[in-house]
Write a protein that holds these residues in place. Sequence first.
Motif, short mmCIF file in Angstrom:
data_model
loop_
_atom_site.label_atom_id
_atom_site.label_comp_id
_atom_site.label_asym_id
_atom_site.label_seq_id
_atom_site.Cartn_x
_atom_site.Cartn_y
_atom_site.Cartn_z
N TRP A 1 1.74 4.49 1.00
CA TRP A 1 1.07 5.79 2.30
C TRP A 1 0.75 6.96 1.86
CZ3 TRP A 1 5.36 5.89 6.91
CH2 TRP A 1 4.91 6.74 7.63
N LEU B 1 2.60 -2.82 4.41
CA LEU B 1 2.00 -1.52 4.78
C LEU B 1 3.22 -0.56 4.59
CD1 LEU B 1 0.48 -2.88 8.08
CD2 LEU B 1 -0.86 -1.65 5.89
N TYR C 1 -7.47 0.85 -3.05
CA TYR C 1 -7.00 -0.80 -2.33
C TYR C 1 -8.10 -1.65 -1.95
CZ TYR C 1 -2.60 1.38 -2.61
OH TYR C 1 -1.37 2.13 -3.14
N TYR D 1 -0.55 -9.47 7.06
CA TYR D 1 -0.02 -8.39 6.77
C TYR D 1 1.58 -8.47 7.20
CZ TYR D 1 -4.18 -5.43 7.12
OH TYR D 1 -5.40 -4.72 6.96
N VAL E 1 -2.82 7.15 0.58
CA VAL E 1 -3.72 7.21 1.63
C VAL E 1 -3.80 8.20 2.46
CG1 VAL E 1 -4.66 5.61 3.26
CG2 VAL E 1 -3.87 4.58 1.30
N VAL F 1 -5.68 2.22 7.66
CA VAL F 1 -5.58 1.32 6.53
C VAL F 1 -6.46 -0.16 7.05
CG1 VAL F 1 -4.24 -0.23 5.26
CG2 VAL F 1 -3.75 2.01 5.04
N SER F 2 -6.00 -0.61 8.18
CA SER F 2 -6.37 -1.75 8.77
C SER F 2 -7.74 -1.85 9.06
CB SER F 2 -5.37 -2.35 10.05
OG SER F 2 -5.50 -1.06 10.94
N VAL G 1 0.83 -1.19 -0.02
CA VAL G 1 -0.13 -0.03 -0.09
C VAL G 1 0.99 1.41 -0.08
CG1 VAL G 1 -1.63 1.38 1.36
CG2 VAL G 1 -1.86 -1.30 1.31
N PHE H 1 -9.55 -2.32 5.86
CA PHE H 1 -9.44 -3.37 4.89
C PHE H 1 -10.09 -4.60 5.65
CE2 PHE H 1 -5.22 -1.86 2.86
CZ PHE H 1 -5.95 -1.16 2.02
N TYR I 1 -1.26 5.87 10.32
CA TYR I 1 -1.66 5.50 8.97
C TYR I 1 -2.10 3.98 8.82
CZ TYR I 1 0.37 2.74 4.96
OH TYR I 1 0.41 1.84 3.56
N LEU J 1 -7.78 5.07 -0.77
CA LEU J 1 -8.08 3.98 -0.17
C LEU J 1 -8.95 3.18 -0.68
CD1 LEU J 1 -7.42 3.08 2.95
CD2 LEU J 1 -9.32 4.35 3.82
#
Length: 446
Positions: A86, A122, A104, A164, A89, A153-154, A84, A157, A149, A101
Amino acid sequence: MAKTLKIDQRLNSDFFPVGVATSSFQIEGGREGREASIWDTFCTKPGAVKDGSDGAIACDHISKWREDVDLVASLGFDAYRFSVSWPRVIKACGSVNQDGLAFYVALLNGLKERGLKAYVTLYHWDLPEYLEEQGGWLNRQTASEFAEYVDVVSKAFSGLVDCYATLNEPFCSAYLGYELGVHAPGKVGKQYGKKAAHNLLLAHGMAMQVLRRNAPDVTSGIVLNFTPYYAASLSENDQTAAKLAHDHHNDWYVRPVLAGCYPDILASLPEEERPEVHEGDLALISAPIDYLGVNYYTRSFVKECSQDYFDILPPAKGKPVSAMGWEIFPNALRDLLLQLHRDYDLPPVQITENGMACDDALINGEVDDPVRVQYLQDHMNAVAEAMEAGVNVTAYFVWSLLDNFEWAEGYLKRFGIVYVDYDTQQRVPKQSALALKQWLTRRKCV
Ligand code: GCO
Protein backbone atom coordinates in the motif's frame (compact mmCIF):
# COMPACT_ATOMS: atom_id res chain seq x y z
CA MET A 1 18.05 -36.93 -6.47
CA ALA A 2 14.93 -35.18 -5.18
CA LYS A 3 12.57 -37.26 -3.04
CA THR A 4 9.43 -38.25 -4.94
CA LEU A 5 6.33 -36.62 -3.45
CA LYS A 6 3.43 -39.04 -3.05
CA ILE A 7 0.38 -36.78 -3.30
CA ASP A 8 -3.22 -37.90 -3.27
CA GLN A 9 -4.95 -37.91 -6.65
CA ARG A 10 -7.37 -35.17 -5.54
CA LEU A 11 -4.57 -32.62 -5.68
CA ASN A 12 -3.24 -34.01 -8.92
CA SER A 13 -5.88 -32.60 -11.22
CA ASP A 14 -4.97 -29.56 -13.26
CA PHE A 15 -8.28 -28.02 -12.08
CA PHE A 16 -6.63 -27.67 -8.68
CA PRO A 17 -4.11 -24.80 -8.84
CA VAL A 18 -0.97 -25.38 -6.78
CA GLY A 19 0.96 -22.22 -6.13
CA VAL A 20 3.59 -20.55 -4.01
CA ALA A 21 3.24 -17.43 -1.88
CA THR A 22 5.19 -14.39 -0.79
CA SER A 23 4.43 -10.93 0.62
CA SER A 24 5.63 -7.44 -0.26
CA PHE A 25 7.48 -6.33 2.85
CA GLN A 26 9.10 -9.74 3.30
CA ILE A 27 10.77 -9.93 -0.13
CA GLU A 28 10.65 -6.65 -2.09
CA GLY A 29 13.24 -4.32 -0.58
CA GLY A 30 13.18 -1.14 -2.69
CA ARG A 31 12.54 0.99 0.40
CA GLU A 32 13.60 4.15 -1.46
CA GLY A 33 10.70 3.73 -3.92
CA ARG A 34 7.88 3.86 -1.42
CA GLU A 35 6.54 5.60 1.69
CA ALA A 36 7.43 4.18 5.09
CA SER A 37 5.26 1.38 6.44
CA ILE A 38 4.60 0.54 10.10
CA TRP A 39 7.13 -2.29 9.70
CA ASP A 40 9.90 0.13 8.69
CA THR A 41 9.17 2.06 11.88
CA PHE A 42 8.84 -1.08 14.00
CA CYS A 43 12.23 -2.38 12.79
CA THR A 44 13.89 0.71 14.24
CA LYS A 45 12.62 -0.16 17.75
CA PRO A 46 15.51 -1.73 19.73
CA GLY A 47 14.82 -5.44 20.29
CA ALA A 48 11.68 -5.50 18.12
CA VAL A 49 13.30 -7.70 15.47
CA LYS A 50 15.50 -10.50 16.79
CA ASP A 51 18.47 -9.93 14.46
CA GLY A 52 18.02 -6.16 14.30
CA SER A 53 17.25 -6.35 10.57
CA ASP A 54 14.64 -4.62 8.41
CA GLY A 55 13.00 -4.84 4.99
CA ALA A 56 15.02 -2.14 3.23
CA ILE A 57 16.63 -4.72 0.91
CA ALA A 58 15.07 -8.08 1.92
CA CYS A 59 15.35 -10.37 -1.15
CA ASP A 60 15.69 -7.39 -3.55
CA HIS A 61 12.64 -8.71 -5.36
CA ILE A 62 11.98 -5.19 -6.64
CA SER A 63 14.88 -5.66 -9.07
CA LYS A 64 15.01 -9.48 -9.26
CA TRP A 65 11.30 -10.08 -9.84
CA ARG A 66 11.78 -11.41 -13.39
CA GLU A 67 14.23 -14.04 -12.10
CA ASP A 68 11.81 -14.89 -9.31
CA VAL A 69 8.75 -15.36 -11.53
CA ASP A 70 10.94 -17.40 -13.90
CA LEU A 71 11.66 -19.59 -10.87
CA VAL A 72 7.95 -19.96 -10.09
CA ALA A 73 7.26 -20.98 -13.69
CA SER A 74 10.28 -23.29 -13.99
CA LEU A 75 9.26 -25.16 -10.84
CA GLY A 76 5.94 -26.00 -12.49
CA PHE A 77 3.58 -23.99 -10.27
CA ASP A 78 0.20 -22.96 -11.64
CA ALA A 79 -0.08 -19.75 -9.62
CA TYR A 80 1.83 -17.11 -7.69
CA ARG A 81 0.40 -15.41 -4.61
CA PHE A 82 1.95 -12.06 -3.72
CA SER A 83 0.89 -8.89 -1.94
CA VAL A 84 0.79 -5.25 -2.99
CA SER A 85 2.57 -2.72 -0.79
CA TRP A 86 0.00 0.00 0.00
CA PRO A 87 2.76 2.54 0.84
CA ARG A 88 4.35 1.82 -2.56
CA VAL A 89 1.12 2.78 -4.34
CA ILE A 90 -0.45 5.67 -2.38
CA LYS A 91 1.72 8.61 -1.29
CA ALA A 92 1.27 10.44 2.02
CA CYS A 93 -0.25 13.34 0.08
CA GLY A 94 -2.90 10.94 -1.23
CA SER A 95 -1.73 10.89 -4.85
CA VAL A 96 -0.79 7.71 -6.68
CA ASN A 97 2.86 6.64 -6.93
CA GLN A 98 2.78 5.79 -10.63
CA ASP A 99 6.19 4.07 -10.50
CA GLY A 100 4.98 1.91 -7.64
CA LEU A 101 1.82 0.95 -9.49
CA ALA A 102 3.83 0.28 -12.66
CA PHE A 103 6.00 -2.25 -10.78
CA TYR A 104 2.95 -4.37 -10.01
CA VAL A 105 1.45 -4.03 -13.49
CA ALA A 106 4.77 -5.23 -14.96
CA LEU A 107 4.84 -8.12 -12.47
CA LEU A 108 1.26 -9.09 -13.38
CA ASN A 109 2.05 -8.97 -17.09
CA GLY A 110 5.15 -11.05 -16.39
CA LEU A 111 3.01 -13.70 -14.72
CA LYS A 112 0.57 -13.70 -17.62
CA GLU A 113 3.42 -14.07 -20.14
CA ARG A 114 4.62 -17.13 -18.20
CA GLY A 115 1.17 -18.71 -18.00
CA LEU A 116 0.98 -18.19 -14.22
CA LYS A 117 -2.27 -17.28 -12.43
CA ALA A 118 -2.02 -14.12 -10.28
CA TYR A 119 -3.38 -14.30 -6.72
CA VAL A 120 -3.12 -10.79 -5.31
CA THR A 121 -3.29 -9.96 -1.60
CA LEU A 122 -4.15 -6.29 -1.08
CA TYR A 123 -2.94 -6.03 2.52
CA HIS A 124 -0.21 -8.15 4.08
CA TRP A 125 0.54 -6.06 7.19
CA ASP A 126 2.54 -3.14 5.70
CA LEU A 127 0.21 -0.27 6.65
CA PRO A 128 1.51 3.16 5.55
CA GLU A 129 3.13 4.87 8.54
CA TYR A 130 1.33 8.12 7.65
CA LEU A 131 -1.95 6.36 8.49
CA GLU A 132 -0.59 4.87 11.72
CA GLU A 133 0.20 8.44 12.76
CA GLN A 134 -3.57 9.04 12.56
CA GLY A 135 -4.39 5.98 14.67
CA GLY A 136 -3.82 3.20 12.17
CA TRP A 137 -6.27 0.32 12.59
CA LEU A 138 -7.62 1.92 15.77
CA ASN A 139 -9.03 4.64 13.52
CA ARG A 140 -12.19 3.65 11.65
CA GLN A 141 -11.20 6.05 8.84
CA THR A 142 -8.33 3.71 7.92
CA ALA A 143 -10.90 1.26 6.58
CA SER A 144 -12.14 3.94 4.17
CA GLU A 145 -8.57 4.79 3.17
CA PHE A 146 -8.06 1.08 2.41
CA ALA A 147 -11.13 1.05 0.16
CA GLU A 148 -9.78 4.05 -1.77
CA TYR A 149 -6.40 2.31 -2.22
CA VAL A 150 -8.19 -0.86 -3.42
CA ASP A 151 -10.16 1.25 -5.91
CA VAL A 152 -6.92 2.59 -7.43
CA VAL A 153 -5.25 -0.83 -7.57
CA SER A 154 -8.20 -2.86 -8.86
CA LYS A 155 -8.76 -0.37 -11.70
CA ALA A 156 -5.06 -0.40 -12.66
CA PHE A 157 -4.91 -4.23 -12.55
CA SER A 158 -8.02 -4.74 -14.67
CA GLY A 159 -7.86 -7.99 -16.65
CA LEU A 160 -4.59 -9.11 -15.01
CA VAL A 161 -5.72 -10.71 -11.73
CA ASP A 162 -7.21 -14.18 -11.23
CA CYS A 163 -7.94 -13.89 -7.51
CA TYR A 164 -7.98 -11.13 -4.88
CA ALA A 165 -7.56 -11.41 -1.13
CA THR A 166 -8.53 -8.22 0.70
CA LEU A 167 -6.51 -8.97 3.87
CA ASN A 168 -3.95 -11.51 4.96
CA GLU A 169 -4.44 -12.67 8.55
CA PRO A 170 -6.21 -9.76 10.28
CA PHE A 171 -5.63 -11.73 13.51
CA CYS A 172 -1.87 -11.10 13.26
CA SER A 173 -2.34 -7.41 12.38
CA ALA A 174 -4.75 -6.86 15.27
CA TYR A 175 -3.67 -9.25 18.05
CA LEU A 176 0.10 -9.35 17.48
CA GLY A 177 0.28 -5.69 16.37
CA TYR A 178 -2.16 -3.90 18.68
CA GLU A 179 -2.63 -6.23 21.71
CA LEU A 180 0.54 -8.25 22.29
CA GLY A 181 2.77 -5.64 20.64
CA VAL A 182 5.19 -8.21 19.16
CA HIS A 183 4.39 -7.06 15.60
CA ALA A 184 4.09 -3.60 14.10
CA PRO A 185 2.95 -1.08 15.23
CA GLY A 186 3.80 -2.59 18.65
CA LYS A 187 0.85 -1.38 20.70
CA VAL A 188 0.09 -3.34 23.89
CA GLY A 189 -3.28 -3.73 25.57
CA LYS A 190 -6.48 -5.77 25.49
CA GLN A 191 -8.34 -2.52 24.93
CA TYR A 192 -6.79 -2.23 21.46
CA GLY A 193 -6.81 -5.71 19.90
CA LYS A 194 -10.48 -6.21 19.09
CA LYS A 195 -11.01 -2.58 18.15
CA ALA A 196 -8.24 -2.90 15.55
CA ALA A 197 -9.69 -6.24 14.46
CA HIS A 198 -13.09 -4.66 13.83
CA ASN A 199 -11.67 -1.87 11.65
CA LEU A 200 -9.64 -4.45 9.71
CA LEU A 201 -12.78 -6.53 9.10
CA LEU A 202 -14.61 -3.34 8.14
CA ALA A 203 -11.81 -2.63 5.64
CA HIS A 204 -12.36 -6.11 4.22
CA GLY A 205 -16.09 -5.41 3.80
CA MET A 206 -15.51 -2.03 2.17
CA ALA A 207 -12.85 -3.51 -0.14
CA MET A 208 -15.19 -6.31 -1.21
CA GLN A 209 -17.73 -3.66 -2.33
CA VAL A 210 -15.00 -1.99 -4.42
CA LEU A 211 -13.88 -5.31 -5.93
CA ARG A 212 -17.47 -6.25 -6.81
CA ARG A 213 -17.67 -2.94 -8.68
CA ASN A 214 -14.23 -2.86 -10.33
CA ALA A 215 -13.51 -6.61 -10.75
CA PRO A 216 -16.91 -8.36 -10.80
CA ASP A 217 -15.53 -11.43 -12.57
CA VAL A 218 -12.49 -11.91 -10.31
CA THR A 219 -12.64 -14.46 -7.47
CA SER A 220 -12.40 -12.40 -4.28
CA GLY A 221 -12.23 -13.23 -0.59
CA ILE A 222 -10.14 -12.99 2.57
CA VAL A 223 -7.22 -14.98 4.00
CA LEU A 224 -7.46 -15.97 7.66
CA ASN A 225 -4.93 -17.89 9.72
CA PHE A 226 -6.10 -20.65 12.03
CA THR A 227 -4.36 -22.40 14.89
CA PRO A 228 -6.45 -25.38 16.06
CA TYR A 229 -6.46 -25.39 19.88
CA TYR A 230 -6.50 -28.67 21.82
CA ALA A 231 -7.21 -29.00 25.55
CA ALA A 232 -4.06 -29.93 27.50
CA SER A 233 -6.12 -32.39 29.57
CA LEU A 234 -9.62 -33.83 29.79
CA SER A 235 -10.41 -31.48 32.68
CA GLU A 236 -13.43 -29.27 32.10
CA ASN A 237 -11.37 -26.14 32.78
CA ASP A 238 -8.81 -27.03 30.12
CA GLN A 239 -11.57 -27.90 27.63
CA THR A 240 -13.16 -24.51 28.35
CA ALA A 241 -9.79 -22.78 27.94
CA ALA A 242 -9.25 -24.43 24.52
CA LYS A 243 -12.70 -23.30 23.36
CA LEU A 244 -11.95 -19.75 24.59
CA ALA A 245 -8.66 -19.71 22.66
CA HIS A 246 -10.55 -20.78 19.54
CA ASP A 247 -13.20 -18.11 20.09
CA HIS A 248 -10.68 -15.31 20.66
CA HIS A 249 -8.12 -16.23 17.98
CA ASN A 250 -9.94 -18.13 15.24
CA ASP A 251 -13.70 -17.66 15.48
CA TRP A 252 -13.36 -13.96 16.25
CA TYR A 253 -12.41 -13.46 12.57
CA VAL A 254 -14.22 -16.17 10.62
CA ARG A 255 -17.61 -15.79 12.37
CA PRO A 256 -18.16 -12.10 11.42
CA VAL A 257 -17.11 -12.85 7.82
CA LEU A 258 -19.17 -16.01 7.30
CA ALA A 259 -22.00 -15.58 9.81
CA GLY A 260 -22.26 -11.80 10.33
CA CYS A 261 -21.78 -11.85 14.11
CA TYR A 262 -19.04 -12.00 16.71
CA PRO A 263 -18.69 -15.12 18.92
CA ASP A 264 -20.91 -15.20 22.02
CA ILE A 265 -17.92 -14.31 24.24
CA LEU A 266 -18.42 -10.70 23.09
CA ALA A 267 -21.08 -10.24 25.78
CA SER A 268 -18.69 -11.39 28.51
CA LEU A 269 -15.84 -9.03 27.55
CA PRO A 270 -15.15 -5.99 29.73
CA GLU A 271 -16.47 -2.84 28.00
CA GLU A 272 -13.00 -1.48 27.21
CA GLU A 273 -12.06 -4.69 25.34
CA ARG A 274 -15.08 -4.65 23.06
CA PRO A 275 -15.01 -3.45 19.42
CA GLU A 276 -16.93 -0.31 18.44
CA VAL A 277 -19.54 -1.81 16.13
CA HIS A 278 -21.73 0.60 14.14
CA GLU A 279 -25.13 -0.22 12.66
CA GLY A 280 -24.61 -2.07 9.38
CA ASP A 281 -20.96 -2.97 10.01
CA LEU A 282 -21.51 -6.71 10.34
CA ALA A 283 -23.77 -6.81 7.28
CA LEU A 284 -20.94 -5.19 5.30
CA ILE A 285 -18.28 -7.49 6.79
CA SER A 286 -20.32 -10.61 6.02
CA ALA A 287 -21.19 -9.79 2.41
CA PRO A 288 -20.69 -12.97 0.35
CA ILE A 289 -17.12 -13.92 -0.57
CA ASP A 290 -16.11 -16.28 -3.36
CA TYR A 291 -13.61 -18.22 -1.23
CA LEU A 292 -12.11 -18.40 2.23
CA GLY A 293 -8.31 -18.46 2.35
CA VAL A 294 -6.98 -20.69 5.15
CA ASN A 295 -3.37 -20.32 6.38
CA TYR A 296 -2.29 -23.29 8.49
CA TYR A 297 1.09 -24.07 10.10
CA THR A 298 0.57 -25.79 13.42
CA ARG A 299 -1.71 -26.60 16.34
CA SER A 300 -1.39 -25.62 20.02
CA PHE A 301 -2.40 -27.09 23.37
CA VAL A 302 -4.21 -24.89 25.89
CA LYS A 303 -4.79 -25.05 29.62
CA GLU A 304 -6.78 -22.99 32.07
CA CYS A 305 -5.10 -19.88 33.42
CA SER A 306 -6.05 -17.88 36.52
CA GLN A 307 -4.34 -14.69 35.30
CA ASP A 308 -5.77 -14.66 31.77
CA TYR A 309 -8.46 -16.20 29.57
CA PHE A 310 -6.27 -19.18 28.71
CA ASP A 311 -2.65 -20.33 28.60
CA ILE A 312 -1.21 -21.52 25.27
CA LEU A 313 1.50 -24.13 25.87
CA PRO A 314 4.69 -24.81 23.89
CA PRO A 315 4.76 -28.25 22.22
CA ALA A 316 5.43 -31.11 24.66
CA LYS A 317 8.97 -32.50 24.70
CA GLY A 318 9.61 -35.05 21.98
CA LYS A 319 6.97 -33.71 19.59
CA PRO A 320 8.30 -33.00 16.07
CA VAL A 321 8.68 -29.23 15.68
CA SER A 322 9.79 -26.76 13.00
CA ALA A 323 12.64 -24.25 13.39
CA MET A 324 9.95 -21.89 14.74
CA GLY A 325 9.26 -24.36 17.55
CA TRP A 326 5.80 -25.05 16.06
CA GLU A 327 4.53 -28.63 16.32
CA ILE A 328 4.32 -30.51 13.02
CA PHE A 329 0.86 -32.14 13.04
CA PRO A 330 -0.81 -32.51 9.62
CA ASN A 331 -4.01 -34.08 10.94
CA ALA A 332 -4.88 -30.80 12.65
CA LEU A 333 -5.21 -29.23 9.19
CA ARG A 334 -7.62 -31.95 8.10
CA ASP A 335 -9.60 -31.63 11.33
CA LEU A 336 -9.64 -27.83 11.10
CA LEU A 337 -11.15 -28.02 7.62
CA LEU A 338 -13.73 -30.55 8.81
CA GLN A 339 -14.62 -28.32 11.79
CA LEU A 340 -15.07 -25.26 9.55
CA HIS A 341 -17.20 -27.42 7.23
CA ARG A 342 -19.38 -28.40 10.21
CA ASP A 343 -19.56 -24.95 11.78
CA TYR A 344 -20.23 -22.82 8.69
CA ASP A 345 -21.89 -22.68 5.32
CA LEU A 346 -18.40 -22.65 3.83
CA PRO A 347 -17.59 -21.08 0.47
CA PRO A 348 -14.81 -22.81 -1.51
CA VAL A 349 -11.64 -22.97 0.58
CA GLN A 350 -8.13 -22.22 -0.65
CA ILE A 351 -5.15 -23.28 1.42
CA THR A 352 -3.34 -19.97 0.94
CA GLU A 353 -0.31 -20.71 3.13
CA ASN A 354 1.22 -23.91 4.41
CA GLY A 355 4.89 -24.62 5.03
CA MET A 356 7.61 -24.67 7.64
CA ALA A 357 10.86 -23.10 8.71
CA CYS A 358 13.88 -25.39 8.74
CA ASP A 359 17.50 -24.83 9.77
CA ASP A 360 18.50 -24.96 6.13
CA ALA A 361 22.20 -24.97 5.19
CA LEU A 362 23.75 -24.46 1.76
CA ILE A 363 26.36 -27.23 1.36
CA ASN A 364 28.20 -27.73 -1.92
CA GLY A 365 25.56 -25.70 -3.69
CA GLU A 366 22.63 -27.76 -2.41
CA VAL A 367 20.09 -27.50 0.41
CA ASP A 368 18.74 -30.79 1.64
CA ASP A 369 15.45 -30.24 3.50
CA PRO A 370 13.83 -33.69 3.87
CA VAL A 371 11.68 -32.61 6.82
CA ARG A 372 10.08 -29.86 4.73
CA VAL A 373 9.47 -32.32 1.88
CA GLN A 374 7.71 -34.68 4.30
CA TYR A 375 5.78 -31.75 5.85
CA LEU A 376 4.44 -30.62 2.47
CA GLN A 377 3.52 -34.16 1.41
CA ASP A 378 1.73 -34.92 4.69
CA HIS A 379 -0.18 -31.62 4.75
CA MET A 380 -1.27 -31.86 1.13
CA ASN A 381 -2.54 -35.37 1.82
CA ALA A 382 -4.34 -34.08 4.93
CA VAL A 383 -6.10 -31.61 2.64
CA ALA A 384 -7.03 -34.49 0.33
CA GLU A 385 -8.59 -36.35 3.28
CA ALA A 386 -10.73 -33.32 4.09
CA MET A 387 -11.76 -33.11 0.42
CA GLU A 388 -12.71 -36.80 0.54
CA ALA A 389 -14.94 -35.96 3.53
CA GLY A 390 -16.72 -33.26 1.54
CA VAL A 391 -14.74 -30.05 2.11
CA ASN A 392 -14.55 -28.04 -1.13
CA VAL A 393 -10.86 -27.11 -1.27
CA THR A 394 -9.95 -25.41 -4.54
CA ALA A 395 -6.24 -24.50 -4.29
CA TYR A 396 -3.07 -25.01 -2.28
CA PHE A 397 -0.18 -22.57 -1.83
CA VAL A 398 3.21 -23.31 -0.30
CA TRP A 399 4.64 -20.69 2.05
CA SER A 400 7.08 -19.52 0.81
CA LEU A 401 8.86 -19.19 -2.53
CA LEU A 402 11.96 -17.57 -1.02
CA ASP A 403 13.61 -17.42 2.37
CA ASN A 404 12.56 -13.95 3.47
CA PHE A 405 12.07 -11.41 6.28
CA GLU A 406 10.19 -13.44 8.89
CA TRP A 407 8.80 -10.42 10.80
CA ALA A 408 10.02 -10.32 14.42
CA GLU A 409 12.46 -13.18 13.63
CA GLY A 410 14.13 -11.10 10.91
CA TYR A 411 16.16 -13.33 8.55
CA LEU A 412 16.87 -15.98 11.17
CA LYS A 413 14.07 -18.30 10.01
CA ARG A 414 14.02 -19.82 6.56
CA PHE A 415 10.54 -20.73 5.19
CA GLY A 416 11.48 -20.76 1.51
CA ILE A 417 11.57 -23.70 -0.86
CA VAL A 418 14.29 -21.60 -2.48
CA TYR A 419 17.35 -20.69 -0.40
CA VAL A 420 18.42 -17.03 -0.46
CA ASP A 421 22.06 -16.12 0.18
CA TYR A 422 21.40 -12.63 1.57
CA ASP A 423 25.01 -11.55 0.94
CA THR A 424 24.84 -12.27 -2.78
CA GLN A 425 21.04 -12.42 -3.30
CA GLN A 426 21.68 -15.73 -5.07
CA ARG A 427 18.65 -18.03 -5.19
CA VAL A 428 19.22 -21.82 -4.81
CA PRO A 429 16.22 -24.19 -5.13
CA LYS A 430 16.16 -26.56 -2.13
CA GLN A 431 15.42 -30.28 -2.43
CA SER A 432 11.80 -29.42 -1.54
CA ALA A 433 11.59 -27.18 -4.62
CA LEU A 434 13.04 -29.96 -6.78
CA ALA A 435 10.63 -32.53 -5.34
CA LEU A 436 7.71 -30.15 -5.99
CA LYS A 437 9.00 -29.53 -9.52
CA GLN A 438 9.08 -33.27 -10.22
CA TRP A 439 5.49 -33.70 -8.97
CA LEU A 440 4.12 -30.52 -10.57
CA THR A 441 5.72 -31.28 -13.93
CA ARG A 442 4.44 -34.85 -13.85
CA ARG A 443 0.88 -33.77 -12.98
CA LYS A 444 0.85 -31.37 -15.94
CA CYS A 445 1.59 -34.30 -18.26
CA VAL A 446 -1.26 -36.52 -17.10
C1 GCO B 1 1.75 -15.53 8.23
C2 GCO B 1 2.21 -14.63 7.24
C3 GCO B 1 3.57 -14.92 6.68
C4 GCO B 1 4.56 -15.57 7.61
C5 GCO B 1 4.39 -17.07 7.66
C6 GCO B 1 5.39 -17.70 8.61
O1 GCO B 1 0.97 -16.39 7.84
O2 GCO B 1 2.09 -15.32 9.37
O3 GCO B 1 1.29 -14.62 6.16
O4 GCO B 1 3.98 -13.62 6.35
O5 GCO B 1 5.86 -15.29 7.17
O6 GCO B 1 3.14 -17.39 8.13
O7 GCO B 1 5.19 -17.20 9.89
